[in-house]
Scaffold this motif. Sequence first.
Motif, PDB file in Angstrom:
ATOM      1  N   PHE A   1       0.872  -1.180   0.000  1.00 26.32           N
ATOM      2  CA  PHE A   1       0.000   0.000   0.000  1.00 26.32           C
ATOM      3  C   PHE A   1       0.904   1.223   0.000  1.00 26.32           C
ATOM      4  O   PHE A   1       1.604   1.487   0.977  1.00 26.32           O
ATOM      5  CB  PHE A   1      -0.874   0.011   1.244  1.00 26.32           C
ATOM      6  CG  PHE A   1      -1.714  -1.221   1.372  1.00 26.32           C
ATOM      7  CD1 PHE A   1      -2.545  -1.613   0.341  1.00 26.32           C
ATOM      8  CD2 PHE A   1      -1.666  -2.002   2.509  1.00 26.32           C
ATOM      9  CE1 PHE A   1      -3.324  -2.756   0.438  1.00 26.32           C
ATOM     10  CE2 PHE A   1      -2.442  -3.143   2.618  1.00 26.32           C
ATOM     11  CZ  PHE A   1      -3.270  -3.519   1.582  1.00 26.32           C
TER      12      PHE A   1
ATOM     13  N   SER B   1       0.338   4.347   0.144  1.00 25.53           N
ATOM     14  CA  SER B   1       0.024   5.495   0.998  1.00 25.53           C
ATOM     15  C   SER B   1       0.401   5.228   2.455  1.00 25.53           C
ATOM     16  O   SER B   1       0.179   6.063   3.315  1.00 25.53           O
ATOM     17  CB  SER B   1      -1.463   5.829   0.900  1.00 25.53           C
ATOM     18  OG  SER B   1      -2.221   4.724   1.344  1.00 25.53           O
ATOM     19  N   MET B   2       0.956   4.042   2.716  1.00 30.09           N
ATOM     20  CA  MET B   2       1.288   3.683   4.098  1.00 30.09           C
ATOM     21  C   MET B   2       2.768   3.360   4.243  1.00 30.09           C
ATOM     22  O   MET B   2       3.402   2.898   3.299  1.00 30.09           O
ATOM     23  CB  MET B   2       0.519   2.425   4.510  1.00 30.09           C
ATOM     24  CG  MET B   2      -0.963   2.556   4.478  1.00 30.09           C
ATOM     25  SD  MET B   2      -1.646   0.983   5.002  1.00 30.09           S
ATOM     26  CE  MET B   2      -3.261   1.111   4.294  1.00 30.09           C
TER      27      MET B   2
ATOM     28  N   GLU C   1       3.043   0.295   8.764  1.00 30.77           N
ATOM     29  CA  GLU C   1       1.593   0.165   8.591  1.00 30.77           C
ATOM     30  C   GLU C   1       1.249  -0.973   7.640  1.00 30.77           C
ATOM     31  O   GLU C   1       0.254  -1.673   7.817  1.00 30.77           O
ATOM     32  CB  GLU C   1       1.010   1.480   8.068  1.00 30.77           C
ATOM     33  CG  GLU C   1       0.992   2.575   9.116  1.00 30.77           C
ATOM     34  CD  GLU C   1       0.672   3.935   8.537  1.00 30.77           C
ATOM     35  OE1 GLU C   1      -0.176   4.620   9.107  1.00 30.77           O
ATOM     36  OE2 GLU C   1       1.279   4.318   7.510  1.00 30.77           O
TER      37      GLU C   1
ATOM     38  N   PHE D   1      -0.798  -4.274   8.901  1.00 37.49           N
ATOM     39  CA  PHE D   1      -2.167  -4.096   8.416  1.00 37.49           C
ATOM     40  C   PHE D   1      -3.082  -5.286   8.726  1.00 37.49           C
ATOM     41  O   PHE D   1      -4.163  -5.129   9.296  1.00 37.49           O
ATOM     42  CB  PHE D   1      -2.148  -3.834   6.903  1.00 37.49           C
ATOM     43  CG  PHE D   1      -3.456  -3.363   6.353  1.00 37.49           C
ATOM     44  CD1 PHE D   1      -3.770  -2.021   6.341  1.00 37.49           C
ATOM     45  CD2 PHE D   1      -4.387  -4.268   5.858  1.00 37.49           C
ATOM     46  CE1 PHE D   1      -4.981  -1.585   5.841  1.00 37.49           C
ATOM     47  CE2 PHE D   1      -5.605  -3.833   5.364  1.00 37.49           C
ATOM     48  CZ  PHE D   1      -5.899  -2.494   5.349  1.00 37.49           C
ATOM     49  N   GLY D   2      -2.617  -6.484   8.357  1.00 33.78           N
ATOM     50  CA  GLY D   2      -3.443  -7.672   8.554  1.00 33.78           C
ATOM     51  C   GLY D   2      -3.669  -7.994  10.029  1.00 33.78           C
ATOM     52  O   GLY D   2      -4.711  -8.518  10.404  1.00 33.78           O
TER      53      GLY D   2
ATOM     54  N   ARG E   1       4.771  -8.892   5.179  1.00 35.48           N
ATOM     55  CA  ARG E   1       3.337  -8.634   5.360  1.00 35.48           C
ATOM     56  C   ARG E   1       2.527  -9.927   5.225  1.00 35.48           C
ATOM     57  O   ARG E   1       1.558 -10.140   5.961  1.00 35.48           O
ATOM     58  CB  ARG E   1       2.870  -7.610   4.326  1.00 35.48           C
ATOM     59  CG  ARG E   1       1.461  -7.140   4.537  1.00 35.48           C
ATOM     60  CD  ARG E   1       1.076  -6.077   3.531  1.00 35.48           C
ATOM     61  NE  ARG E   1       0.962  -6.619   2.178  1.00 35.48           N
ATOM     62  CZ  ARG E   1       0.621  -5.900   1.127  1.00 35.48           C
ATOM     63  NH1 ARG E   1       0.389  -4.612   1.246  1.00 35.48           N
ATOM     64  NH2 ARG E   1       0.528  -6.453  -0.065  1.00 35.48           N
TER      65      ARG E   1
END
Lengths: 252, 282
Positions: free
Chosen positions: A90, A92-93, A97, A101-102, A151
């Motif tokens: 992502f 924008s992160m 982040e 996220f998950g 991630r």
Amino acid sequence: MIKLIDLYKKFGSHPVLQGLNLEIEDGKTIVIIGRSGCGKSVTLKHIVGLLKCDSGSIEVDGVDITKLVPLELQEIQKRFGFLFQGAALFDSMSVYENVSFGLRTQNIMTHENDIKERVAECLRLVGLEGIENTMPADLSGGMRKRVGLARAIAAKPQYILYDEPTTGIDPIMSDAVNELILDMKQKLQITSIVVTHDMVSAYKIADRIAMMYEGKIVQTGTPVEIKNTDNPIVKQFITGSAKGPITLENRG
Amino acid sequence: MVHKHLPGESIEQKIEESIEEDKFIRFLGHKVVGVADTLGKLTNLFLQILFWIGKKPIDFKNITKQMTEVGVNSLTVTSLTSLSTGMVLALQTGAASKNILNEPLYVGTAVGFAIVKELGPVLTAVVIAGRVGAAITAELGTMKVTEQIDALYTLGANPVKYLVVPRFLSCVLMVPILTIYSSLIGIMGGYFVSVYKLSIPGARYYHDIIDFMKVGDIMHGLIKCVIFGIIIALISCYKGFTTEGGAEGVGKATTQSVVISMVLILVSDTFLTNILQFFRIG
Ligand SMILES: Nc1ncnc2c1ncn2[C@@H]1O[C@H](COP(=O)(O)OP(=O)(O)OP(=O)(O)O)[C@@H](O)[C@H]1O
Ligand SMILES: [Mg+2]
């Protein structure tokens, strides 16, 4: 246990999967090989329900996910980790982040300290300690891939799907990624499905290797069986020869 | 189609003609089915938004971020648009009534009504469609072609809840708020022109508006704004989610999103005005 039964998929008039069958046993690592454009990424996306097949069924732990409504599918998707071929971070992160996220969306951890620890641990596993605050745009291609890997494994899913985990990564780091995949199997009994063009890596991590050609699996076997195959298609592919039954015009 | 034409083969020609006709009907059919299909998908997206909108946890951080993006960052451009529109309206109505009646009469009424019921909502919505709608489509489209939307699914986040709901809420709330604000600015623009150019007393301009404007007129404008906000959010998110074909695809989707939203805003305005008048709202 994941079973792909008689999968067919067309994009417009272009058939990609043409009766694909594959079984993936729990706790094992299966490597899918095949020519560029033959539909390996498409197959992986079918397994997690990102693409819908035209016909056939996909059983995950005995449930046919092609028949599920979106909310049920979402529950099943939580069992999967997915490393995308292009990392799909992502943008924008920050890295932090992204990796966390998950953990948040699936409510695996709620305390910020636990999350911090887990993120740091995952980044250490892929050899990228201390880059939590970097933005994805500032990373090299190989680094992005490894953040994607971090991630994918962060939530300790039951199944991890790797789309070319070692492509674009230097040989030393590649081997570290191989070790990581082996480790996840031995320590956490995670089932892995790995798409790769890297035969060294394939022989090292695979319990079974499946060769895809013209929308089907033409052979599956242990690395030794694949090495000593009689199948001319597989033989040509693993030795990387331009001469043989696979010609340049034959696309997936 | 590769086809050999032999001389005097009229049957062949007829078949060819009928194939041509058939093609035309098919082409039309495709268009109709295509539009129906898109409408169905838009409805589906709308229903999904309604389904996810109240589901906890509510993502306040993201919603605030989007509201700032839609609202605060659009202030300058909407102010400028409505200020000049208000001024020009006053100039034109002033000149027109001077020509006919030798005196600028009811300038405030004309400016006020035009802005509150029509120009405020439509202009603000068009500006937001160009500024925010384009940004939404470009961002979601890029996420789509770089598989970030797929990644959301695999990480247990529903893209509609995570991406669309915050954008939808901020459009639906911010378009009316911006419209109220920009209408005031527009009326102020009209005031300046009336007082300093047309020499109408300020109190007169003010009363021309207040004495005639009812709550219904303001509702009329606000209801339109909400619908326009829904149109912008739906079209831009849908166009983003259905983007295909790399950077070029993102560019195309963005342009289409803006054009479709703007046309829909202007066309639906006619219908909305009719419907609202039918129900005697304004
Ligand atoms: N969303 C899509 N729309 C249309 N065609 C697609 C789509 N996704 C994949 N394809 C087509 O399906 C075929 C298989 O693609 P896929 O990405 O699975 O190849 P691959 O085996 O992963 O190749 P590589 O090794 O290069 O990654 C390609 O011909 C591609 O053009
Ligand atoms: Mg691929």
